[in-house]
Design a protein around this motif. Sequence first.
Motif, PDB file in Angstrom:
ATOM      1  N   PRO A 173     -34.440 -24.477  38.119  1.00 51.79           N
ATOM      2  CA  PRO A 173     -34.235 -24.984  36.755  1.00 51.79           C
ATOM      3  C   PRO A 173     -33.948 -23.868  35.751  1.00 51.79           C
ATOM      4  N   SER A 174     -34.603 -22.733  35.933  1.00 48.59           N
ATOM      5  CA  SER A 174     -34.359 -21.604  35.036  1.00 48.59           C
ATOM      6  C   SER A 174     -32.936 -21.079  35.189  1.00 48.59           C
ATOM      7  N   LEU A 175     -32.482 -20.972  36.424  1.00 46.18           N
ATOM      8  CA  LEU A 175     -31.105 -20.526  36.663  1.00 46.18           C
ATOM      9  C   LEU A 175     -30.109 -21.491  36.041  1.00 46.18           C
ATOM     10  N   HIS A 176     -30.395 -22.783  36.159  1.00 47.21           N
ATOM     11  CA  HIS A 176     -29.523 -23.804  35.581  1.00 47.21           C
ATOM     12  C   HIS A 176     -29.488 -23.675  34.057  1.00 47.21           C
ATOM     13  N   GLN A 177     -30.667 -23.505  33.446  1.00 48.50           N
ATOM     14  CA  GLN A 177     -30.735 -23.348  31.990  1.00 48.50           C
ATOM     15  C   GLN A 177     -30.059 -22.063  31.534  1.00 48.50           C
ATOM     16  N   SER A 178     -30.180 -21.012  32.345  1.00 49.44           N
ATOM     17  CA  SER A 178     -29.591 -19.713  32.001  1.00 49.44           C
ATOM     18  C   SER A 178     -28.101 -19.656  32.312  1.00 49.44           C
ATOM     19  N   ARG A 179     -27.622 -20.659  33.042  1.00 52.29           N
ATOM     20  CA  ARG A 179     -26.211 -20.749  33.446  1.00 52.29           C
ATOM     21  C   ARG A 179     -25.755 -19.503  34.205  1.00 52.29           C
ATOM     22  N   ILE A 180     -26.580 -19.127  35.167  1.00 51.39           N
ATOM     23  CA  ILE A 180     -26.207 -18.036  36.061  1.00 51.39           C
ATOM     24  C   ILE A 180     -26.480 -18.467  37.501  1.00 51.39           C
ATOM     25  N   GLN A 181     -25.851 -17.786  38.442  1.00 49.83           N
ATOM     26  CA  GLN A 181     -26.068 -18.027  39.857  1.00 49.83           C
ATOM     27  C   GLN A 181     -27.248 -17.188  40.347  1.00 49.83           C
ATOM     28  N   ALA A 182     -27.869 -17.627  41.434  1.00 52.48           N
ATOM     29  CA  ALA A 182     -28.982 -16.873  42.013  1.00 52.48           C
ATOM     30  C   ALA A 182     -28.535 -15.468  42.410  1.00 52.48           C
ATOM     31  N   SER A 183     -27.293 -15.339  42.864  1.00 52.27           N
ATOM     32  CA  SER A 183     -26.783 -14.028  43.277  1.00 52.27           C
ATOM     33  C   SER A 183     -26.715 -13.058  42.103  1.00 52.27           C
ATOM     34  N   THR A 184     -26.468 -13.588  40.912  1.00 47.96           N
ATOM     35  CA  THR A 184     -26.433 -12.745  39.710  1.00 47.96           C
ATOM     36  C   THR A 184     -27.820 -12.228  39.379  1.00 47.96           C
ATOM     37  N   LEU A 185     -28.814 -13.117  39.417  1.00 46.82           N
ATOM     38  CA  LEU A 185     -30.188 -12.698  39.143  1.00 46.82           C
ATOM     39  C   LEU A 185     -30.655 -11.676  40.167  1.00 46.82           C
ATOM     40  N   VAL A 205     -39.827 -24.214  28.762  1.00 47.79           N
ATOM     41  CA  VAL A 205     -39.014 -23.379  29.632  1.00 47.79           C
ATOM     42  C   VAL A 205     -39.894 -22.412  30.423  1.00 47.79           C
ATOM     43  N   SER A 206     -39.547 -22.200  31.667  1.00 45.01           N
ATOM     44  CA  SER A 206     -40.238 -21.202  32.488  1.00 45.01           C
ATOM     45  C   SER A 206     -39.367 -19.955  32.603  1.00 45.01           C
ATOM     46  N   PHE A 207     -39.959 -18.873  33.061  1.00 47.34           N
ATOM     47  CA  PHE A 207     -39.255 -17.598  33.236  1.00 47.34           C
ATOM     48  C   PHE A 207     -38.521 -17.170  31.966  1.00 47.34           C
ATOM     49  N   TYR A 208     -39.291 -17.181  30.886  1.00 45.84           N
ATOM     50  CA  TYR A 208     -38.772 -16.723  29.599  1.00 45.84           C
ATOM     51  C   TYR A 208     -38.887 -15.198  29.572  1.00 45.84           C
ATOM     52  N   ASN A 209     -38.209 -14.532  30.498  1.00 46.77           N
ATOM     53  CA  ASN A 209     -38.338 -13.079  30.605  1.00 46.77           C
ATOM     54  C   ASN A 209     -37.037 -12.410  31.059  1.00 46.77           C
ATOM     55  N   TYR A 210     -36.577 -12.699  32.283  1.00 44.15           N
ATOM     56  CA  TYR A 210     -35.411 -11.974  32.783  1.00 44.15           C
ATOM     57  C   TYR A 210     -34.165 -12.110  31.905  1.00 44.15           C
ATOM     58  N   PRO A 211     -33.991 -13.201  31.128  1.00 40.23           N
ATOM     59  CA  PRO A 211     -32.823 -13.234  30.242  1.00 40.23           C
ATOM     60  C   PRO A 211     -32.781 -12.076  29.236  1.00 40.23           C
ATOM     61  N   TYR A 212     -33.954 -11.526  28.886  1.00 41.79           N
ATOM     62  CA  TYR A 212     -33.967 -10.382  27.971  1.00 41.79           C
ATOM     63  C   TYR A 212     -33.338  -9.154  28.636  1.00 41.79           C
ATOM     64  N   LEU A 213     -33.675  -8.926  29.902  1.00 40.94           N
ATOM     65  CA  LEU A 213     -33.064  -7.810  30.632  1.00 40.94           C
ATOM     66  C   LEU A 213     -31.571  -8.060  30.794  1.00 40.94           C
ATOM     67  N   PHE A 214     -31.213  -9.292  31.115  1.00 39.64           N
ATOM     68  CA  PHE A 214     -29.800  -9.669  31.220  1.00 39.64           C
ATOM     69  C   PHE A 214     -29.075  -9.346  29.908  1.00 39.64           C
ATOM     70  N   GLY A 215     -29.634  -9.828  28.793  1.00 37.85           N
ATOM     71  CA  GLY A 215     -29.003  -9.613  27.500  1.00 37.85           C
ATOM     72  C   GLY A 215     -28.900  -8.150  27.130  1.00 37.85           C
ATOM     73  N   TYR A 216     -29.938  -7.385  27.467  1.00 35.01           N
ATOM     74  CA  TYR A 216     -29.967  -5.947  27.173  1.00 35.01           C
ATOM     75  C   TYR A 216     -28.831  -5.227  27.891  1.00 35.01           C
ATOM     76  N   LEU A 217     -28.746  -5.426  29.191  1.00 31.94           N
ATOM     77  CA  LEU A 217     -27.729  -4.728  29.982  1.00 31.94           C
ATOM     78  C   LEU A 217     -26.331  -5.290  29.703  1.00 31.94           C
ATOM     79  N   PHE A 218     -26.248  -6.609  29.517  1.00 31.77           N
ATOM     80  CA  PHE A 218     -24.947  -7.224  29.217  1.00 31.77           C
ATOM     81  C   PHE A 218     -24.409  -6.738  27.876  1.00 31.77           C
ATOM     82  N   SER A 219     -25.285  -6.687  26.873  1.00 33.56           N
ATOM     83  CA  SER A 219     -24.835  -6.279  25.546  1.00 33.56           C
ATOM     84  C   SER A 219     -24.400  -4.822  25.530  1.00 33.56           C
ATOM     85  N   ILE A 220     -25.023  -3.996  26.362  1.00 35.25           N
ATOM     86  CA  ILE A 220     -24.589  -2.596  26.465  1.00 35.25           C
ATOM     87  C   ILE A 220     -23.168  -2.545  27.023  1.00 35.25           C
TER      88      ILE A 220
END
Length: 593
Positions: A246-258, A510-525
């Motif tokens: 469900p978190s992957l679905h909400q984040s709109r990413i694939q498991a391979s990306t995470l 929402v669960s896993f309210y954490n890894y999107p911050y790392l995603f956003g940090y590295l993506f925004s860079i």
Amino acid sequence: MTAPSWNLSIAYQQLDDPKIEQDIGLIQQCIEVLVLHVDNCNAVTVMQNAIQTSEAAGKLLATLNTFATCHASIDATNGTAKALIGRVAKLHSELSQAFAPYEHALTHAAESFIKDVLEHESGDVNGQAFLIECDRKVADTKLSVAEEQLLTAMQVDGRDAWGRLYDNITGSLQVHVNDETIGFSQAASTLYGTDFDAQEPAWRGIQQAMKDNQESFSSILNALAGWRLTEYQKRSKITDVEFLDPSLHQSRIQASTLEAMMSTAKANRDVGQKAGRLMARVHGLSEMKPWNHLAGMPSLTDAEPKVYEFDEAIDIIFAAFNQVEPEMANFVTRMVENGWIDAEPTENRRLGAYCTKFAATRTPLVFMTWGGSRSDLLTLAHEIGHAFHNWVMRDMPLCQTRYPMTLAETASIFAENIVRDYLLEHVSSREEKLEMLWEELSSCYALMINIPVRFEFEKRFYEQRANGELTPDQLCDLMSETWQEWYGDSMSESDPYFWASKLHFSISEVSFYNYPYLFGYLFSIGVYAQRESKREAFYADYVNLLRDTGSMMAEEVVEKHLSMDLSKADFWQQSIDRVKAKIDEFEALLDQK
């Protein structure tokens, strides 16, 4: 200018504004209309009208919820605001139940029916294409209409009640620090400042407060996870639903990306740990402490740490944004002049900082507690970045502006980077440059170490929770174990009650309210790096990227705008390498005599 307070009158005058009851009446009418026509939901025109009705009610609901939440944020003891939040939650549940048959029809209908529905002049309807496509991808995990309605109805006083309980406890929680009793929010804010002598007592006071309430906090955590695991089990009739799905679905990413992101981060733990050791060195310590890793930088001279007035911070953010595009800078002025920022320290104020908006008017709003530190300055820039993201989408159908958390951090961390670079450009000494680069170290330590700690803890917690509830001691042990694995020798001890003190673990929606911050940090860079190569063309491309975040998978956004593959380590490594360069620069400066 002192730290400002909100002007929320663009929505409602006060919590007793008669317009609130009028809008609640309109929402109830929308719900009745949806229920009245449900038997004909397989007709194209009925479906189109239902979507428009649902969207209209949703805008009013979201606006009401934002208004009430803003008042509760200023004063967590405000009973009227909390009561309105409860009413809104119930109405949202009723609206979701009323629209459930229509959603079921859209999820399982033939492609030709979807095509006919989307051929409508209203953006509220034709803008639904991507969201409908996303729902159809998980059609096999949907329950029957009756079951979905029952689940939605029970969430209000079941799952979501646990989240409200956490907010209520922490909003009124008192922490004993030395001979003084202060609010939890005030104690937590101390950890971000530069009063270093006060930080250990504040942290230990928080630890004790968490321990005193550990049974309540562990019950909340166990109940939320238990609810979700049971729901996922019930949804696994055709396709198994794992707890991350469900978190992957909400984040709109694939498991391979995470997996690519987390494995790359783990392989580069030494980068974050080095940042921590350098921070400790500035503190005159061999390793960081759990009470000072969020703090500002100690002065390298006898001068007192810099304290920013709020208006000074706004001037800096304006100037930094202006170097990218005057339109961005003018938006900062608009935020202040219109009363869209609330930063005045008040008693019983909720923790943290956030950006929200009034859906009906697309008005962005920023909440934080101003303390005057450089960290506060960057937090303000971060939240204004979120607000700008909302602002550039204000002309789009609301349904196309619902971007996932993974992409939500793009504009906010981008804004932080702009301000950091601006400050670096205006330093006049080695010491000042070190102070600016400190924020790079602090962000790296938080996002490349602390965020993975949260993710790994939550992942392991869910794995163990499937076999039964965890006791407070087990939760503390699990947190300490994960903490040590990521922080290594860069920190002296763990924060065993972090699972209790960190709000994000107890958000009910929402669960896993954490890894999107790392995603956003590295993506925004990665996005920020484009500024150097695209030059004058950058701003228009950047705005277009932000506008695509609500109608594309994250992988599609990256492929379209950056021509890279999120499932490959290369994407993540390039951003980490840029972070590493900043840390190495700090070390070289620190070594200079």
